[in-house]
Design a protein around this motif. Structure first.
Motif, PDB file in Angstrom:
ATOM      1  N   TYR A 100       0.823  -1.210   0.000  1.00 42.02           N
ATOM      2  CA  TYR A 100       0.000   0.000   0.000  1.00 42.02           C
ATOM      3  C   TYR A 100       0.861   1.266   0.000  1.00 42.02           C
ATOM      4  O   TYR A 100       0.386   2.347  -0.378  1.00 42.02           O
ATOM      5  CB  TYR A 100      -0.931   0.007   1.214  1.00 42.02           C
ATOM      6  N   TYR A 101       2.104   1.154   0.432  1.00 39.25           N
ATOM      7  CA  TYR A 101       2.998   2.314   0.498  1.00 39.25           C
ATOM      8  C   TYR A 101       3.902   2.429  -0.723  1.00 39.25           C
ATOM      9  O   TYR A 101       4.788   3.278  -0.749  1.00 39.25           O
ATOM     10  CB  TYR A 101       3.869   2.235   1.759  1.00 39.25           C
ATOM     11  N   TRP A 102       3.695   1.586  -1.730  1.00 36.49           N
ATOM     12  CA  TRP A 102       4.555   1.669  -2.905  1.00 36.49           C
ATOM     13  C   TRP A 102       4.386   2.987  -3.644  1.00 36.49           C
ATOM     14  O   TRP A 102       5.376   3.563  -4.115  1.00 36.49           O
ATOM     15  CB  TRP A 102       4.251   0.495  -3.835  1.00 36.49           C
ATOM     16  N   ALA A 103       3.180   3.476  -3.767  1.00 40.55           N
ATOM     17  CA  ALA A 103       2.964   4.755  -4.458  1.00 40.55           C
ATOM     18  C   ALA A 103       3.634   5.913  -3.718  1.00 40.55           C
ATOM     19  O   ALA A 103       4.331   6.722  -4.354  1.00 40.55           O
ATOM     20  CB  ALA A 103       1.463   5.008  -4.631  1.00 40.55           C
ATOM     21  N   PRO A 104       3.486   6.060  -2.383  1.00 46.67           N
ATOM     22  CA  PRO A 104       4.232   7.133  -1.698  1.00 46.67           C
ATOM     23  C   PRO A 104       5.744   6.969  -1.789  1.00 46.67           C
ATOM     24  O   PRO A 104       6.468   7.968  -1.912  1.00 46.67           O
ATOM     25  CB  PRO A 104       3.742   7.040  -0.248  1.00 46.67           C
ATOM     26  N   VAL A 105       6.234   5.734  -1.737  1.00 50.58           N
ATOM     27  CA  VAL A 105       7.686   5.524  -1.850  1.00 50.58           C
ATOM     28  C   VAL A 105       8.176   5.922  -3.239  1.00 50.58           C
ATOM     29  O   VAL A 105       9.229   6.574  -3.383  1.00 50.58           O
ATOM     30  CB  VAL A 105       8.036   4.061  -1.540  1.00 50.58           C
ATOM     31  N   ALA A 106       7.431   5.569  -4.283  1.00 52.62           N
ATOM     32  CA  ALA A 106       7.806   5.977  -5.637  1.00 52.62           C
ATOM     33  C   ALA A 106       7.761   7.488  -5.792  1.00 52.62           C
ATOM     34  O   ALA A 106       8.630   8.092  -6.450  1.00 52.62           O
ATOM     35  CB  ALA A 106       6.883   5.307  -6.657  1.00 52.62           C
ATOM     36  N   ALA A 107       6.757   8.136  -5.185  1.00 52.51           N
ATOM     37  CA  ALA A 107       6.685   9.599  -5.248  1.00 52.51           C
ATOM     38  C   ALA A 107       7.870  10.229  -4.527  1.00 52.51           C
ATOM     39  O   ALA A 107       8.457  11.216  -5.014  1.00 52.51           O
ATOM     40  CB  ALA A 107       5.365  10.071  -4.629  1.00 52.51           C
ATOM     41  N   ALA A 108       8.238   9.687  -3.363  1.00 49.50           N
ATOM     42  CA  ALA A 108       9.412  10.207  -2.656  1.00 49.50           C
ATOM     43  C   ALA A 108      10.687  10.009  -3.472  1.00 49.50           C
ATOM     44  O   ALA A 108      11.599  10.849  -3.440  1.00 49.50           O
ATOM     45  CB  ALA A 108       9.540   9.520  -1.298  1.00 49.50           C
ATOM     46  N   TYR A 109      10.757   8.921  -4.223  1.00 52.65           N
ATOM     47  CA  TYR A 109      11.908   8.664  -5.088  1.00 52.65           C
ATOM     48  C   TYR A 109      12.017   9.714  -6.192  1.00 52.65           C
ATOM     49  O   TYR A 109      13.116  10.237  -6.466  1.00 52.65           O
ATOM     50  CB  TYR A 109      11.757   7.265  -5.671  1.00 52.65           C
ATOM     51  N   LEU A 110      10.899  10.055  -6.808  1.00 52.20           N
ATOM     52  CA  LEU A 110      10.916  11.078  -7.850  1.00 52.20           C
ATOM     53  C   LEU A 110      11.236  12.460  -7.273  1.00 52.20           C
ATOM     54  O   LEU A 110      11.983  13.238  -7.880  1.00 52.20           O
ATOM     55  CB  LEU A 110       9.566  11.103  -8.572  1.00 52.20           C
ATOM     56  N   VAL A 111      10.680  12.767  -6.109  1.00 52.22           N
ATOM     57  CA  VAL A 111      10.993  14.045  -5.464  1.00 52.22           C
ATOM     58  C   VAL A 111      12.469  14.119  -5.100  1.00 52.22           C
ATOM     59  O   VAL A 111      13.088  15.193  -5.172  1.00 52.22           O
ATOM     60  CB  VAL A 111      10.093  14.229  -4.226  1.00 52.22           C
ATOM     61  N   SER A 112      13.066  12.998  -4.747  1.00 49.88           N
ATOM     62  CA  SER A 112      14.489  12.991  -4.417  1.00 49.88           C
ATOM     63  C   SER A 112      15.340  13.331  -5.634  1.00 49.88           C
ATOM     64  O   SER A 112      16.355  14.038  -5.517  1.00 49.88           O
ATOM     65  CB  SER A 112      14.879  11.617  -3.859  1.00 49.88           C
ATOM     66  N   PHE A 113      14.950  12.847  -6.812  1.00 51.38           N
ATOM     67  CA  PHE A 113      15.674  13.225  -8.031  1.00 51.38           C
ATOM     68  C   PHE A 113      15.593  14.731  -8.252  1.00 51.38           C
ATOM     69  O   PHE A 113      16.595  15.368  -8.618  1.00 51.38           O
ATOM     70  CB  PHE A 113      15.083  12.488  -9.235  1.00 51.38           C
ATOM     71  N   ALA A 114      14.420  15.295  -8.049  1.00 49.79           N
ATOM     72  CA  ALA A 114      14.278  16.739  -8.220  1.00 49.79           C
ATOM     73  C   ALA A 114      15.092  17.499  -7.186  1.00 49.79           C
ATOM     74  O   ALA A 114      15.708  18.527  -7.497  1.00 49.79           O
ATOM     75  CB  ALA A 114      12.801  17.119  -8.117  1.00 49.79           C
ATOM     76  N   ALA A 115      15.105  17.015  -5.946  1.00 50.05           N
ATOM     77  CA  ALA A 115      15.893  17.684  -4.903  1.00 50.05           C
ATOM     78  C   ALA A 115      17.381  17.623  -5.213  1.00 50.05           C
ATOM     79  O   ALA A 115      18.111  18.609  -5.019  1.00 50.05           O
ATOM     80  CB  ALA A 115      15.602  17.041  -3.541  1.00 50.05           C
ATOM     81  N   VAL A 116      17.858  16.476  -5.701  1.00 48.52           N
ATOM     82  CA  VAL A 116      19.270  16.351  -6.062  1.00 48.52           C
ATOM     83  C   VAL A 116      19.623  17.303  -7.192  1.00 48.52           C
ATOM     84  O   VAL A 116      20.684  17.958  -7.185  1.00 48.52           O
ATOM     85  CB  VAL A 116      19.586  14.894  -6.435  1.00 48.52           C
ATOM     86  N   SER A 117      18.749  17.419  -8.180  1.00 49.06           N
ATOM     87  CA  SER A 117      18.997  18.332  -9.291  1.00 49.06           C
ATOM     88  C   SER A 117      19.041  19.779  -8.811  1.00 49.06           C
ATOM     89  O   SER A 117      19.907  20.569  -9.233  1.00 49.06           O
ATOM     90  CB  SER A 117      17.912  18.155 -10.352  1.00 49.06           C
ATOM     91  N   GLY A 118      18.115  20.144  -7.924  1.00 46.52           N
ATOM     92  CA  GLY A 118      18.122  21.509  -7.403  1.00 46.52           C
ATOM     93  C   GLY A 118      19.336  21.816  -6.568  1.00 46.52           C
ATOM     94  O   GLY A 118      19.926  22.909  -6.671  1.00 46.52           O
ATOM     95  N   VAL A 119      19.759  20.887  -5.741  1.00 52.44           N
ATOM     96  CA  VAL A 119      20.946  21.114  -4.898  1.00 52.44           C
ATOM     97  C   VAL A 119      22.204  21.218  -5.751  1.00 52.44           C
ATOM     98  O   VAL A 119      23.095  22.039  -5.482  1.00 52.44           O
ATOM     99  CB  VAL A 119      21.065  19.985  -3.856  1.00 52.44           C
TER     100      VAL A 119
END
Length: 290
Positions: A173-192
């Motif tokens: 049930y938490y796969w969708a939030p984990v995948a969303a956090a994974y995509l947000v992490s890519f964006a955060a890495v790019s911004g940093v």
């Protein structure tokens, strides 16, 4: 006590393997003893690698009182064995960053004792950072898209597998939030990375903030437009991985019934003995004559 005999050595190995094997292997030709050979991104490797290694160590130990003192000791030992100096102020700051990141990661891993979903969320940012490193060095390679997609898919599959490590299928049930956090992490890495490239160049705070915002939101387009087949493949890969993990686990013991230790024989008190006695025969009195 028996668990500590294997979990503590496994946690020590997991701290190094999960946190610093990529950077260690990358520096083998130049110096095999330095587990953080890169000078340009040294702080990033120390913080994210120490945090990821701490999460893995805490996930294996499962005891907060053991993980909190163990992980800093392992970090200090690895720093000392690699021959890193501890006298300069800048190097001392890197060592403190490594200790703090490892300790916080160990706490996050130890708190995932009953459900490893927290560990999956914690590992999203380090995994996204490691996945994006080869693409920065292989921009002109012919198979760069295939390599990047494969790394993105493997990273997401590992996170989904970690989320189901403890409880199995209920954690899907938490796969969708984990995948969303994974995509947000890519964006955060790019911004940093964009902000780090602008520091010390005389840009104003507004320019830096605008650059971070642009890099953060523009990172979603290639992931969702170009790499969505790899994300789907990651989900399809995680399903058999979790199935094999669940099948390898022994079945949970049946719940204990509250009155199993009592026999089924009924115990009657002494005043109920009349139940077992034979009923006396009744005498029929003759009818009285009118």
């Amino acid at each position: 006590m028996v668990r500590a005999l294997w979990s503590v050595p496994a946690a020590v190995i997991a701290w190094f393997v999960v946190g610093f094997v990529p950077s260690y292997l990358g520096g083998l030709p130049n110096g095999a003893t330095a587990f953080v050979p890169s000078e340009t991104s040294r702080a990033n490797i120390l913080v994210l690698g120490g945090f990821a290694g701490g999460v893995a160590a805490g996930l294996l130990v499962q005891r907060l009182r053991i993980a909190v003192p163990l992980v800093p000791v392992v970090a200090i030992g690895a720093w000392w064995l690699s021959g890193q100096p501890t006298t300069a102020a800048q190097v001392r700051g890197l060592l403190i960053s490594l200790l703090v990141a490892s300790t916080v990661g160990g706490i996050a891993g130890a708190l995932s004792k009953r459900s490893s979903v927290m560990a999956a969320f914690a590992l999203a940012l380090p995994v996204a950072w490691y996945v994006g490193r080869p693409s920065a060095a292989l921009t002109d390679w012919r198979w760069a898209w295939q390599l990047n997609g494969l790394l993105v898919a493997v990273g997401l599959a590992v996170l989904l597998y970690v989320a189901c490590w403890r409880r199995g299928w209920p954690s899907t049930y938490y796969w969708a939030p984990v995948a969303a956090a994974y995509l947000v992490s890519f964006a955060a890495v790019s911004g940093v990375d964009r902000v780090a490239s602008m520091l010390g160049s005389g840009y104003s705070t507004n320019d830096v903030a605008n650059a971070f915002t642009d890099a953060f939101f523009s990172a979603y387009e290639p992931l969702l437009q170009n790499y969505w087949p790899w994300l789907v493949a990651a989900v399809l890969l995680a399903i058999p991985m979790v199935a094999l993990k669940v099948r390898a686990l022994p079945p949970p013991p049946p719940p204990r019934k509250p009155y199993d230790d009592r026999s089924n024989d009924a115990r009657l008190s002494d005043d109920l003995d009349w139940i077992d006695r034979e009923e006396p025969k009744r005498r029929l009195l003759p009818r009285r004559a009118g």
